[in-house]
Design a protein around this motif. Structure first.
Motif, PDB file in Angstrom:
ATOM      1  N   ALA A   9      10.944  -7.154  -1.794  1.00  0.00           N
ATOM      2  CA  ALA A   9      10.084  -6.977  -2.588  1.00  0.00           C
ATOM      3  C   ALA A   9       9.285  -7.146  -3.713  1.00  0.00           C
ATOM      4  N   LYS A  10       8.720  -8.009  -4.458  1.00  0.00           N
ATOM      5  CA  LYS A  10       8.122  -7.811  -6.045  1.00  0.00           C
ATOM      6  C   LYS A  10       6.928  -7.088  -5.658  1.00  0.00           C
ATOM      7  N   GLY A  11       6.665  -6.283  -4.732  1.00  0.00           N
ATOM      8  CA  GLY A  11       4.663  -6.157  -4.393  1.00  0.00           C
ATOM      9  C   GLY A  11       4.814  -5.921  -3.453  1.00  0.00           C
ATOM     10  N   PHE A  12       3.551  -5.729  -3.130  1.00  0.00           N
ATOM     11  CA  PHE A  12       2.675  -5.186  -1.743  1.00  0.00           C
ATOM     12  C   PHE A  12       1.330  -5.633  -1.881  1.00  0.00           C
ATOM     13  N   ILE A  13       1.069  -6.162  -0.992  1.00  0.00           N
ATOM     14  CA  ILE A  13      -0.547  -6.273   0.175  1.00  0.00           C
ATOM     15  C   ILE A  13      -0.533  -5.636   1.173  1.00  0.00           C
ATOM     16  N   VAL A  14      -1.238  -4.207   0.239  1.00  0.00           N
ATOM     17  CA  VAL A  14      -1.844  -3.284   0.986  1.00  0.00           C
ATOM     18  C   VAL A  14      -2.973  -3.356   2.112  1.00  0.00           C
ATOM     19  N   ILE A  15      -3.160  -3.007   2.814  1.00  0.00           N
ATOM     20  CA  ILE A  15      -4.200  -3.867   3.624  1.00  0.00           C
ATOM     21  C   ILE A  15      -4.904  -2.566   4.270  1.00  0.00           C
ATOM     22  N   PHE A  16      -6.161  -1.544   4.559  1.00  0.00           N
ATOM     23  CA  PHE A  16      -7.160  -0.825   4.853  1.00  0.00           C
ATOM     24  C   PHE A  16      -7.567  -1.161   6.238  1.00  0.00           C
ATOM     25  N   THR A  17      -6.860  -1.806   7.508  1.00  0.00           N
ATOM     26  CA  THR A  17      -7.354  -2.276   7.929  1.00  0.00           C
ATOM     27  C   THR A  17      -8.100  -1.582   9.759  1.00  0.00           C
ATOM     28  N   PRO A  65       4.936  -9.086   0.929  1.00  0.00           N
ATOM     29  CA  PRO A  65       4.185  -8.600   2.143  1.00  0.00           C
ATOM     30  C   PRO A  65       3.305  -8.242   2.120  1.00  0.00           C
ATOM     31  N   VAL A  66       2.727  -8.488   3.209  1.00  0.00           N
ATOM     32  CA  VAL A  66       1.017  -7.633   3.859  1.00  0.00           C
ATOM     33  C   VAL A  66       1.483  -6.711   3.773  1.00  0.00           C
ATOM     34  N   ILE A  67       1.200  -5.186   4.111  1.00  0.00           N
ATOM     35  CA  ILE A  67       1.086  -3.912   5.118  1.00  0.00           C
ATOM     36  C   ILE A  67       0.095  -3.686   5.093  1.00  0.00           C
ATOM     37  N   ALA A  68      -0.212  -3.875   6.995  1.00  0.00           N
ATOM     38  CA  ALA A  68      -1.533  -3.435   6.687  1.00  0.00           C
ATOM     39  C   ALA A  68      -1.506  -1.423   7.388  1.00  0.00           C
ATOM     40  N   ILE A  69      -2.760  -0.758   7.053  1.00  0.00           N
ATOM     41  CA  ILE A  69      -3.092   0.658   7.788  1.00  0.00           C
ATOM     42  C   ILE A  69      -4.091   0.738   8.569  1.00  0.00           C
ATOM     43  N   ASN A  70      -3.847   1.783   9.043  1.00  0.00           N
ATOM     44  CA  ASN A  70      -5.102   1.434  10.338  1.00  0.00           C
ATOM     45  C   ASN A  70      -5.595   3.506   9.570  1.00  0.00           C
ATOM     46  N   PRO A  71      -6.642   3.709   8.571  1.00  0.00           N
ATOM     47  CA  PRO A  71      -6.572   4.807   8.144  1.00  0.00           C
ATOM     48  C   PRO A  71      -8.008   6.123   9.253  1.00  0.00           C
ATOM     49  N   ASN A  72      -8.318   5.278  10.247  1.00  0.00           N
ATOM     50  CA  ASN A  72      -9.429   5.928  11.288  1.00  0.00           C
ATOM     51  C   ASN A  72      -8.531   6.828  11.975  1.00  0.00           C
ATOM     52  N   ILE A  79      -3.458  -4.477  -4.030  1.00  0.00           N
ATOM     53  CA  ILE A  79      -2.641  -5.472  -4.578  1.00  0.00           C
ATOM     54  C   ILE A  79      -1.232  -4.294  -5.239  1.00  0.00           C
ATOM     55  N   LEU A  80      -0.303  -3.710  -5.253  1.00  0.00           N
ATOM     56  CA  LEU A  80       1.172  -3.594  -5.936  1.00  0.00           C
ATOM     57  C   LEU A  80       2.072  -4.374  -6.450  1.00  0.00           C
ATOM     58  N   LYS A  81       2.372  -3.896  -7.025  1.00  0.00           N
ATOM     59  CA  LYS A  81       3.361  -4.846  -7.853  1.00  0.00           C
ATOM     60  C   LYS A  81       4.313  -3.398  -8.696  1.00  0.00           C
ATOM     61  N   LYS A  82       5.518  -3.673  -8.282  1.00  0.00           N
ATOM     62  CA  LYS A  82       6.774  -3.232  -8.769  1.00  0.00           C
ATOM     63  C   LYS A  82       6.863  -2.910  -9.929  1.00  0.00           C
ATOM     64  N   GLU A  83       6.873  -2.279 -10.344  1.00  0.00           N
ATOM     65  CA  GLU A  83       7.542  -2.003 -12.045  1.00  0.00           C
ATOM     66  C   GLU A  83       8.638  -1.161 -12.216  1.00  0.00           C
TER      67      GLU A  83
END
Length: 207
Positions: free
Chosen positions: A59-67, A94-101, A149-153
């Motif tokens: 991965a070059k980075g991630f689309i992290v979505i709290f849902t 890639p998308v990484i979805a996280i349920n925070p509830n 949105i996270l980018k690998k550096e």
């Protein structure tokens, strides 16, 4: 005696500042800002496996979505989240979805029902459970959905965008600006992101 108490109080405050206590408290309260380095996590996916960002070697980075399952705004964004994963996973984001509830407060967001929802909607991305609600405060997520949105550096995962998926979270037909797509497209083209922060509109996270 009063002066001594005031002096001791001042010493405590100065010592706390010197050791970064104020900074740490602020971080826990406010979460990440654009430009910060995000730490990795290890959370249980709906398939029972633990998932970390380090698992995605290419991965070059991630689309992290709290849902979540229950928020009407999150539900209205599920197809958009699927579309983001379909478009950008093969390109390195890639998308990484996280349920925070907290399911004790919102029973419809239990881990068991997360598995049901993921199967019903045929999620193509990890749908992770923030058990103990330890990760969303680190990020500073306040709503579902809330996107990072996270980018690998070289020095880690750099936060490049925080906010909504687009400018019409409640109605996909009214979308004029696709914030996440614009941001990832800019990263892929090695260009500056024009809009790095927007307001995340949705349901409050249940704690």
């Amino acid at each position: 005696m009063k002066n001594i108490k005031l002096l001791l109080f001042a010493i405590v405050v100065l010592s706390a500042s010197a050791f970064g206590v104020d900074k740490e408290s602020s971080m826990l309260k406010d979460g990440y800002k654009v430009g910060d380095i995000a730490t990795d996590f290890s959370l249980k996916n709906v398939d029972g496996q633990l998932v970390s960002l380090a698992d995605f070697k290419d991965a070059k980075g991630f689309i992290v979505i709290f849902t979540c399952n229950t928020c009407p705004v999150s539900v209205r964004n599920e197809d958009r989240i699927l579309a983001l994963d379909k478009k950008y996973k093969s390109l390195g984001y890639p998308v990484i979805a996280i349920n925070p509830n907290n399911p004790a407060v919102q029973p419809g967001d239990s881990y068991a029902l997360m598995k049901v929802r993921a199967k019903e909607k045929r999620f193509t991305f990890p749908y992770l459970f923030d058990d103990g609600q330890k990760i969303f405060p680190q990020y500073g997520a306040t709503a579902t959905p809330h996107t990072y949105i996270l980018k690998k550096e070289k020095d880690g995962l750099r936060v490049k965008y925080i906010g909504g998926i687009d400018d019409s979270s409640r109605n996909a037909a009214n979308v004029k600006t696709k914030y996440v797509e614009d941001a990832v497209d800019a990263l892929l083209a090695n260009k500056e992101i024009k809009v790095t922060s927007t307001r995340a509109i949705g349901c409050s996270i249940k704690v």
